[in-house]
Design an enzyme around this catalytic site. Structure first.
Site, PDB file in Angstrom:
ATOM      1  N   ARG A  40      10.312  10.326  14.728  1.00 59.30           N
ATOM      2  CA  ARG A  40       9.393  11.409  15.080  1.00 59.30           C
ATOM      3  C   ARG A  40       9.925  12.297  16.207  1.00 59.30           C
ATOM      4  NH1 ARG A  40       4.706  10.267  12.276  1.00 59.30           N
ATOM      5  NH2 ARG A  40       4.692   8.110  11.620  1.00 59.30           N
ATOM      6  N   ILE A 107       9.992   0.158  10.482  1.00 59.66           N
ATOM      7  CA  ILE A 107      10.347  -0.169   9.097  1.00 59.66           C
ATOM      8  C   ILE A 107      11.758  -0.715   9.021  1.00 59.66           C
ATOM      9  CG2 ILE A 107       8.803   1.595   8.129  1.00 59.66           C
ATOM     10  CD1 ILE A 107      11.371   3.330   7.732  1.00 59.66           C
ATOM     11  N   HIS A 125       3.636   0.128   8.485  1.00 59.84           N
ATOM     12  CA  HIS A 125       4.241   1.257   7.766  1.00 59.84           C
ATOM     13  C   HIS A 125       5.248   0.798   6.718  1.00 59.84           C
ATOM     14  CE1 HIS A 125       3.248   4.060  11.415  1.00 59.84           C
ATOM     15  NE2 HIS A 125       2.181   3.607  10.807  1.00 59.84           N
ATOM     16  N   CYS A 136       4.304  -1.935 -10.903  1.00 66.58           N
ATOM     17  CA  CYS A 136       4.076  -3.378 -11.030  1.00 66.58           C
ATOM     18  C   CYS A 136       4.349  -4.136  -9.731  1.00 66.58           C
ATOM     19  CB  CYS A 136       4.920  -3.955 -12.165  1.00 66.58           C
ATOM     20  SG  CYS A 136       6.680  -4.106 -11.792  1.00 66.58           S
ATOM     21  N   CYS A 161       9.298  -2.612 -15.773  1.00 67.61           N
ATOM     22  CA  CYS A 161       8.294  -1.779 -16.460  1.00 67.61           C
ATOM     23  C   CYS A 161       8.695  -0.315 -16.537  1.00 67.61           C
ATOM     24  CB  CYS A 161       6.946  -1.915 -15.750  1.00 67.61           C
ATOM     25  SG  CYS A 161       6.862  -1.012 -14.189  1.00 67.61           S
ATOM     26  N   SER A 199       5.609   2.165  21.829  1.00 66.99           N
ATOM     27  CA  SER A 199       4.816   3.021  20.940  1.00 66.99           C
ATOM     28  C   SER A 199       4.073   4.045  21.783  1.00 66.99           C
ATOM     29  CB  SER A 199       3.794   2.208  20.143  1.00 66.99           C
ATOM     30  OG  SER A 199       2.931   3.085  19.423  1.00 66.99           O
TER      31      SER A 199
END
Ligand SMILES: [Zn+2]
Length: 251
Positions: A40, A107, A125, A136, A161, A199
């Protein structure tokens, strides 16, 4: 100022010693010390291009190709990033039974890499170190996807799938993971010390979890290089690098 920070760090460790149930809440700031860019922040590779919203990813083949092209370019930016002192210190709290879990906005998988068991990490996240089928839910590994993508130029499709495969992160416009959100709230309700690390607490639910913890009587510590909106309700605010402030846990 130097002494003030040292005093705050000493107070943090006194509070950690007194706590029975510590919940850590981590953001990009803990991982910048591992060389992972804060996506960010201005000028980061993430912000050069506007993020691709979830709806566009689902609707458009071109958007999926572009999303995967960027994803692999980004991965090259922080390939080889290793957990730092901050990650290892928080892992120690979990290993010693002093912390039931770590809640993270990151992440990058660095809490896992620091040795924290998967079931002790709550990822708000998602996780960028693997991919899942949007139909699936089948897990796909990035190396195989990348190989196929670079060979064919086609967006990855599920082997089970044929549905669209996406990095297991939560995109802009994608629903927050319900189970992770509920678990994070429960942790905030049950801890006696809520420790924010790196954070800025602006994104939902980051802004609400510390408030939930504080309201039920937990102590709130905010360790972040910049001021946050929740500093006024914190019991302790430390403006320092997370590695420096948490290092005593490893000694
Ligand atoms: Zn599938």
């Amino acid at each position: 100022m130097q002494d003030e920070t040292e005093d705050a760090i000493a107070e943090l460790h006194a509070m950690l010693d007194r706590a029975d149930s510590i919940v850590s809440f981590t953001g990009a700031g803990i991982s910048t010390e591992s060389g992972v860019p804060d996506f960010r922040s201005a000028g980061s590779p993430w912000m050069v291009n506007k993020p691709i919203p979830f709806d566009a990813f689902v609707a458009s083949r071109e958007a999926r190709i572009e999303a995967w092209r960027r994803k692999f370019a980004m991965d090259d930016h922080y390939r080889g990033a290793q957990p730092n002192i901050g990650h290892r210190a928080l892992a120690r709290l979990v290993a010693e039974g002093r912390s039931p879990a770590i809640v993270t906005q990151n992440i990058d998988g660095l809490h896992q890499a620091s040795g924290v068991p998967e079931d002790r990490i709550v990822e708000l996240h998602g996780n960028g170190t693997y991919a899942t089928c949007l139909n699936c839910g089948w897990r796909h590994e990035l190396a195989a996807i990348r190989h196929a993508f670079e060979e064919t130029g086609e967006p990855p499709a599920c082997l089970i799938c044929a549905g669209p495969v996406k990095s297991a992160t939560i995109s802009f416009g994608q629903a927050m993971p319900q189970a992770a959100m509920m678990r994070a709230q429960e942790l905030a309700l049950e801890c006696d010390l809520f420790l924010v690390v790196g954070s800025s607490l602006v994104v939902f639910p980051a802004a609400t979890l510390p408030v939930i913890a504080k309201r039920q009587g937990a102590r709130l510590v905010i360790l972040n290089r910049e001021p946050t909106e929740l500093d006024p309700i914190a019991d302790l605010v430390i403006r320092a690098e997370s590695g420096r402030a948490l290092a005593p846990l490893l000694s």
